[in-house]
Write an enzyme that holds these catalytic residues in place. Structure first.
Site, PDB file in Angstrom:
ATOM      1  N   TYR A  65       0.501  -1.511   0.055  1.00  0.00           N
ATOM      2  CA  TYR A  65       0.083   0.051  -0.072  1.00  0.00           C
ATOM      3  C   TYR A  65       1.100   1.091   0.101  1.00  0.00           C
ATOM      4  O   TYR A  65       1.831   1.360  -0.511  1.00  0.00           O
ATOM      5  CB  TYR A  65      -1.140  -0.004   1.249  1.00  0.00           C
ATOM      6  CG  TYR A  65      -1.939   0.937   1.783  1.00  0.00           C
ATOM      7  CD1 TYR A  65      -2.767   1.024   0.051  1.00  0.00           C
ATOM      8  CD2 TYR A  65      -2.179   1.387   3.007  1.00  0.00           C
ATOM      9  CE1 TYR A  65      -3.873   2.398   0.271  1.00  0.00           C
ATOM     10  CE2 TYR A  65      -3.415   2.633   2.964  1.00  0.00           C
ATOM     11  CZ  TYR A  65      -4.116   3.544   1.721  1.00  0.00           C
ATOM     12  OH  TYR A  65      -5.125   3.470   1.211  1.00  0.00           O
ATOM     13  N   LYS A 114      -6.159  -1.203  -2.552  1.00  0.00           N
ATOM     14  CA  LYS A 114      -6.789  -1.028  -1.133  1.00  0.00           C
ATOM     15  C   LYS A 114      -7.879  -1.935  -0.966  1.00  0.00           C
ATOM     16  O   LYS A 114      -8.186  -1.882   0.425  1.00  0.00           O
ATOM     17  CB  LYS A 114      -7.733   0.322  -1.660  1.00  0.00           C
ATOM     18  CG  LYS A 114      -7.823   1.668  -1.876  1.00  0.00           C
ATOM     19  CD  LYS A 114      -7.883   2.301  -0.324  1.00  0.00           C
ATOM     20  CE  LYS A 114      -7.456   3.633  -0.443  1.00  0.00           C
ATOM     21  NZ  LYS A 114      -7.297   4.789   0.773  1.00  0.00           N
ATOM     22  N   GLU A 123     -12.933   6.595  -4.718  1.00  0.00           N
ATOM     23  CA  GLU A 123     -11.624   6.082  -4.409  1.00  0.00           C
ATOM     24  C   GLU A 123     -10.886   7.657  -5.441  1.00  0.00           C
ATOM     25  O   GLU A 123     -11.028   6.908  -6.371  1.00  0.00           O
ATOM     26  CB  GLU A 123     -10.340   4.794  -4.290  1.00  0.00           C
ATOM     27  CG  GLU A 123      -9.124   5.363  -3.839  1.00  0.00           C
ATOM     28  CD  GLU A 123      -8.631   5.525  -2.970  1.00  0.00           C
ATOM     29  OE1 GLU A 123      -8.317   6.363  -2.095  1.00  0.00           O
ATOM     30  OE2 GLU A 123      -9.941   5.399  -1.806  1.00  0.00           O
ATOM     31  N   ASP A 124     -10.102   8.377  -5.534  1.00  0.00           N
ATOM     32  CA  ASP A 124      -9.232   9.456  -5.504  1.00  0.00           C
ATOM     33  C   ASP A 124      -9.707  10.400  -6.717  1.00  0.00           C
ATOM     34  O   ASP A 124      -9.250  10.514  -7.700  1.00  0.00           O
ATOM     35  CB  ASP A 124      -8.098   8.530  -6.161  1.00  0.00           C
ATOM     36  CG  ASP A 124      -6.829   8.534  -4.660  1.00  0.00           C
ATOM     37  OD1 ASP A 124      -6.638   9.042  -3.798  1.00  0.00           O
ATOM     38  OD2 ASP A 124      -5.985   7.619  -4.715  1.00  0.00           O
ATOM     39  N   ASP A 152     -11.198   9.871   0.520  1.00  0.00           N
ATOM     40  CA  ASP A 152     -10.975  10.840   0.496  1.00  0.00           C
ATOM     41  C   ASP A 152     -11.334  11.675   1.430  1.00  0.00           C
ATOM     42  O   ASP A 152     -10.488  12.669   2.261  1.00  0.00           O
ATOM     43  CB  ASP A 152     -10.036  11.280  -0.849  1.00  0.00           C
ATOM     44  CG  ASP A 152      -9.506  10.241  -1.820  1.00  0.00           C
ATOM     45  OD1 ASP A 152      -8.834   9.803  -1.434  1.00  0.00           O
ATOM     46  OD2 ASP A 152     -10.406   9.421  -2.317  1.00  0.00           O
ATOM     47  N   ALA A 209      -7.136  22.695   1.621  1.00  0.00           N
ATOM     48  CA  ALA A 209      -8.291  23.031   1.357  1.00  0.00           C
ATOM     49  C   ALA A 209      -9.022  22.436   0.291  1.00  0.00           C
ATOM     50  O   ALA A 209      -9.836  22.439  -0.106  1.00  0.00           O
ATOM     51  CB  ALA A 209      -8.603  24.156   1.567  1.00  0.00           C
ATOM     52  N   GLY A 210      -8.229  21.242   0.160  1.00  0.00           N
ATOM     53  CA  GLY A 210      -8.930  20.093  -1.495  1.00  0.00           C
ATOM     54  C   GLY A 210      -9.689  18.833  -1.033  1.00  0.00           C
ATOM     55  O   GLY A 210     -10.024  19.355   0.013  1.00  0.00           O
ATOM     56  N   THR A 211     -10.369  17.808  -1.389  1.00  0.00           N
ATOM     57  CA  THR A 211     -11.312  16.852  -1.099  1.00  0.00           C
ATOM     58  C   THR A 211     -10.434  16.459   0.737  1.00  0.00           C
ATOM     59  O   THR A 211     -11.597  16.245   1.085  1.00  0.00           O
ATOM     60  CB  THR A 211     -11.117  15.053  -2.127  1.00  0.00           C
ATOM     61  OG1 THR A 211     -11.230  16.263  -3.047  1.00  0.00           O
ATOM     62  CG2 THR A 211     -11.981  14.547  -2.270  1.00  0.00           C
ATOM     63  N   ASN A 258      -5.724   5.964   6.532  1.00  0.00           N
ATOM     64  CA  ASN A 258      -7.367   6.359   6.256  1.00  0.00           C
ATOM     65  C   ASN A 258      -6.862   4.404   6.866  1.00  0.00           C
ATOM     66  O   ASN A 258      -8.591   4.215   6.836  1.00  0.00           O
ATOM     67  CB  ASN A 258      -7.472   6.155   5.113  1.00  0.00           C
ATOM     68  CG  ASN A 258      -7.961   7.694   4.742  1.00  0.00           C
ATOM     69  OD1 ASN A 258      -7.170   9.305   5.692  1.00  0.00           O
ATOM     70  ND2 ASN A 258      -8.507   8.097   3.923  1.00  0.00           N
TER      71      ASN A 258
END
Length: 543
Positions: free
Chosen positions: A93, A166, A237-238, A261, A294-296, A451
């Protein structure tokens, strides 16, 4: 159903036992003569495989070797991973997976039972999913369009590796049956020019598609998945900043979906903050939060912390005043151009500050607002400088600082420096694995705000309960379960539990999420016992 041929069995990673097939099995399955005479135990296979693994150079070569085992024998792979979870997690991972994604097209050997859906071939979405599943009872899908892979950005079809990785963690941590999972790539193109110029690149060779055509692909994937696999949870995811929240919000009330995320990062940050406050004996409602990036992920964290403050009795309008968002422009104000809907919820008014126009860098903002909690998802290496940290620490007794950007080359600060700069007062967790830090006779264990500590339990608990949706109440229950594992009395205690206990606390998170679904009336018919539901679904790596 026709009987399977020997080579089909040996080439099926869900059925293959290799040298562990007994003589009786070899006779029944037509495998006599297809294997060497010695019948090995699973442990013997694991010992031999691990010895071979140890001869490989660190990093990607080790991962490639482990992927060979994964591709041929899932039971052996997960049995081995269970015995070496701390050692293997960074390899299968994060952080080694980043290098694997970057090289995916160049080192491609086989698709690992993933489904590849193309924006240019939307008529065949359902058939593609059906082919990849190959009759398996799919309960969990991890899907990515790979526009926003944390730390490395847009990697097009190469990003399917993150979905495969994942799902490995889901099985290793929670015990989802590896034959019941499906990795999905939504190939909408890529804006990564290096990939478009690479003759070896395996994805669609055009710029990324946005808007109606893109959302049509997402919807066809979602609806086809619901039709083919009605009990499956969809884990997004992503996805990129412009699409992630839009997609989550579209489907979250109608079916069990989860965005790692946004929600996973939010849960792990909240769990870490709750763990830190267990140690400092302070209240959540008294904290001032600075989200750097301040993204996702950053907005998922702010939303999760805000929701928890409200649950603890804070007035919603008052709770909003405890949050400060810092992005590339500096502090985000309500007149900052190009704000996302999620950012607009937490922006500040310029009238609050006499020097608003000067708040364009992190140090200026820290000086102006005196945060007590600072969380970094900025991918700006070294951004939490000694000056920034000392300024923050001058105004709070136990500064809570989580530099969680990864991989290592993008981390905002290393824990050893944070501990030194605050003379041991900091409460920290990182997004990468970090060895304990010795400082003035105390050993500080560094929690990993990854996570992977939380999403397997959330997903597994929801699947076990056959939950009709994954909502904020379940996510909060997961955060409290993790934050409550911390031992606040221990000197240098981590704010989050260690990866070594991943399987144990994932079971605990699964149970509280399943219980939350039951309590809210969102569980499937007849499911009333969370512990039983989780235990019944758990798969073990054994022949």
């Amino acid at each position: 159903m026709r009987s399977m041929k020997a080579m089909e069995i040996l080439n099926n990673p869900y059925l293959n036992k290799g040298t562990a097939f007994t003589m009786d099995e070899r006779k029944k399955l037509g495998l006599l003569g297809a294997l060497p005479a010695k019948v090995q135990t699973l442990q013997e296979q694991a010992d031999e495989t691990y010895a071979h693994f140890q001869t490989k150079p660190a990093g990607l070569p080790q991962r490639q070797f482990l992927m060979e085992i994964f591709n041929t024998n899932r039971t052996l792979f997960f049995y081995l991973m269970g015995q070496h979870i701390v050692e293997f997690m960074p390899i299968v991972y994060d952080p080694v997976i980043a290098e694997s994604i970057e090289n995916y097209s160049n080192i491609f050997i086989q698709p690992q039972q993933a489904a590849f859906l193309s924006v240019d071939d939307q008529d065949n979405v359902e058939e593609s999913l059906k082919n990849a599943a190959d009759g398996r009872d799919i309960r969990l899908i991890v899907v990515t369009d790979a526009e926003g892979i944390l730390g490395i950005g847009d990697w097009g079809v190469n990003g399917v590796d993150i979905a495969v990785g994942k799902l490995m963690v889901y099985t290793a941590a929670a015990g989802i049956d590896p034959s019941q999972v499906l990795a999905v790539s939504l190939d909408a193109g890529t804006n990564n020019q290096a990939l478009l110029d690479d003759p070896m690149y395996l994805g669609n060779r055009h710029k990324r598609v946005y808007g109606d055509e893109y959302y049509a692909l997402v919807d066809k994937f979602v609806q086809s998945s619901r039709k083919l696999f009605p009990e499956a949870l969809l884990h997004f995811e992503d996805f990129g900043r412009s699409n992630a929240a839009v997609i989550l919000n579209k489907y979250k009330d109608a079916m069990p979906v989860f965005n790692d995320d946004i929600q996973g990062t939010g849960i792990i940050a909240l769990a870490g903050v709750l763990g830190a406050l267990n140690i400092s004996k302070e209240k959540l409602v008294d904290q001032k939060f600075l989200t750097f990036g301040a993204g996702t992920a950053g907005m998922g964290i702010a939303k999760m912390l805000y929701d928890e403050m409200v649950r603890q009795g804070a007035d919603p309008a008052e709770a909003k005043k405890h949050f400060y968002l810092v992005d590339v422009q500096g502090l985000l104000f309500n007149d900052t151009p190009d704000l996302t809907p999620e950012q607009k919820e937490f922006t500040r008014d310029r009238s609050e500050f006499s020097n608003a126009d000067e708040l364009t860098d992190l140090l200026s903002v820290v000086k102006a607002v005196h945060p007590t909690v600072m969380i970094g998802t900025s991918k700006q290496p070294g951004a939490f400088t000694e000056e920034v940290v000392k300024e923050m620490a001058a105004h709070t007794e136990r500064p809570i600082i989580f530099p969680i950007s990864n991989p290592t080359k993008l981390i905002e600060a290393m824990p050893a420096d944070l501990i030194k700069w605050t003379d041991g007062r900091v409460l920290t967790a990182t997004g990468i694995p970090v060895d304990p830090v010795e400082y003035k006779g105390v050993t500080y264990t560094i929690g990993q705000a990854n996570n992977a500590l939380v999403y397997p339990g959330v997903g597994f608990g929801a699947i076990a309960a056959k939950a009709s949706q994954v909502n904020e109440t379940m996510l909060a229950a997961a955060a409290h379960a993790l934050g409550g594992i911390v031992d606040p009395s221990e000197s240098g205690a981590a704010v989050l539990p260690p990866v070594a206990k991943l399987e144990d606390f994932t079971t605990r998170v699964s149970e509280v999420v399943a219980q939350s679904a039951i309590d809210q009336g969102l569980a499937g018919d007849g499911i009333t016992d969370a512990k039983k539901a989780v235990a019944d679904l758990k798969w073990e790596a054994k022949y």
